[in-house]
Write an enzyme that holds these catalytic residues in place. Structure first.
Site, PDB file in Angstrom:
ATOM      1  CB  SER A 125      -2.119 -24.975   2.673  1.00 12.92           C
ATOM      2  OG  SER A 125      -2.754 -24.080   1.798  1.00 12.92           O
ATOM      3  CE  LYS A 141      -0.490 -24.478  -1.525  1.00 13.06           C
ATOM      4  NZ  LYS A 141      -0.643 -24.747  -0.101  1.00 13.06           N
TER       5      LYS A 141
END
Length: 338
Positions: A114, A183
């Site tokens: 990701s 993230k």
């Protein structure tokens, strides 16, 4: 010491093609029916004797011939062997490891895609856990590790033996029940963030140039347009660099928390790619987040006030010191001469 981080997929409200990332503990994340993305998981000398010989002195006799008597004494401390000191050395090392992991820096492994190409599966990153102790909060553009805000990762309850639990506690191995994600921070409290299909991500109306970190071939948000969204104070809006393979804030807007990550859930900022050696490098904030006007009005109003306060304190202290000096001088000059 490395602590594994797992990525998880929540329950997105729509289906998309793609493949989700795994978890550091080896279990796969449950993702959308046709896509499974990594959300933010991040998968810590021999014995010897010392002798001294003392020679005795002569004893003086009485009236006759003098006799002398001498003796030798063995003294000194027996040194501990290496094997006797080893448990103590191990104990000290473990205590230091626990302190470093808890307060200074911690290693996390990347289990999914990701955050490509910034971070690859199998990379180890070092996370700064010290600066938050001094009141530092995450800023736009930083890559952060955070605890699952709730519902981003599937429930995991893997039984661990005593050794696994102890080693994961001090950070020498990943915990199978770890629920951390990684993230990039796109917007902070007070910001307005949005992204329309075919367009760029905009923070407070300013478009971001994400070419330096966005995965090649990805669009900023065509798979999941959103906004405009107002980020509450004390919260963060986060997104993965591999947009088409990341279940980030966009995919959790209908869950508790509305896709925002509380600052209190942030473990720390990822600052360095430490392993493998050929991928070593720092994780700086991209230049696009420094562009003029991207700060929210709240941040702009707070900054001058903070700078003004910081400048006023030394000025007030200097003025007070000067007044005290003047008063002292007057007192000396006013004394009667003897």
């Amino acid at each position: 010491m490395a602590v594994g981080a797992r990525s998880g997929s929540g329950d997105p409200e729509d289906k998309r093609p793609g493949v989700g990332g795994g978890m550091a503990n080896g279990t796969g994340d449950a993702g959308p029916p046709t896509v499974e993305r990594e959300s933010d998981g991040v998968t810590a000398d021999t014995d010897g004797t010392h002798a001294a010989d003392n020679a005795g002195g002569d004893d003086a006799g009485g009236s006759g011939s003098g006799g002398s008597s001498g003796g030798t004494k063995k003294g000194g401390k027996k040194q501990r062997s290496f094997w006797q000191e080893l448990p103590m050395l191990i104990g000290i090392a473990l205590i230091l490891a626990l302190i470093i992991k808890t307060f200074l820096v911690q290693a996390f492994s990347i289990p999914s895609n990701s955050m490509q190409d910034t971070l690859q599966t199998g990379d180890r990153v070092l996370v700064d856990k010290l600066t938050p102790w001094f009141g530092s909060t995450p800023d736009r553009g930083e890559v952060v590790v955070f605890n699952d805000p709730g519902g981003w990762l599937p429930e995991a309850n893997v039984e661990e033996n005593f050794v696994q639990t102890a080693l994961s506690f001090i950070g020498l191995m990943p915990s199978a029940n770890e629920k951390d994600l990684i993230k990039r921070v796109i917007a902070v409290g007070g910001d307005t963030v949005e992204c329309k299909e075919g367009g760029k991500v905009r923070v407070n109306g300013k478009p971001l140039d994400e070419s330096s970190y966005l995965f090649p071939g990805n669009t900023p948000c065509d798979d999941k347009p959103f906004g405009p969204v107002q980020v509450p104070k004390g919260k963060l809006w986060v997104m993965g660099d591999h947009r088409q393979d990341s279940l980030d804030s966009r995919y959790h807007q209908n869950q508790p928390g509305s896709g925002f990550v509380p600052e209190s859930k942030v473990v720390g900022r990822a600052i360095v790619k430490a392993w493998p050696i050929n991928r070593w490098g720092t994780l700086p904030v991209p230049a696009t987040f420094d562009q003029k006007g991207i700060q929210s009005s709240g941040a702009l109003n707070a900054a001058p006030a903070a700078l003004g306060f910081a400048g006023a304190v030394p000025l007030a202290l200097w003025r007070r010191k000067r007044l005290v000096a003047k008063d002292g001088k007057r007192a000396v000059e006013g004394r009667p001469k003897g």
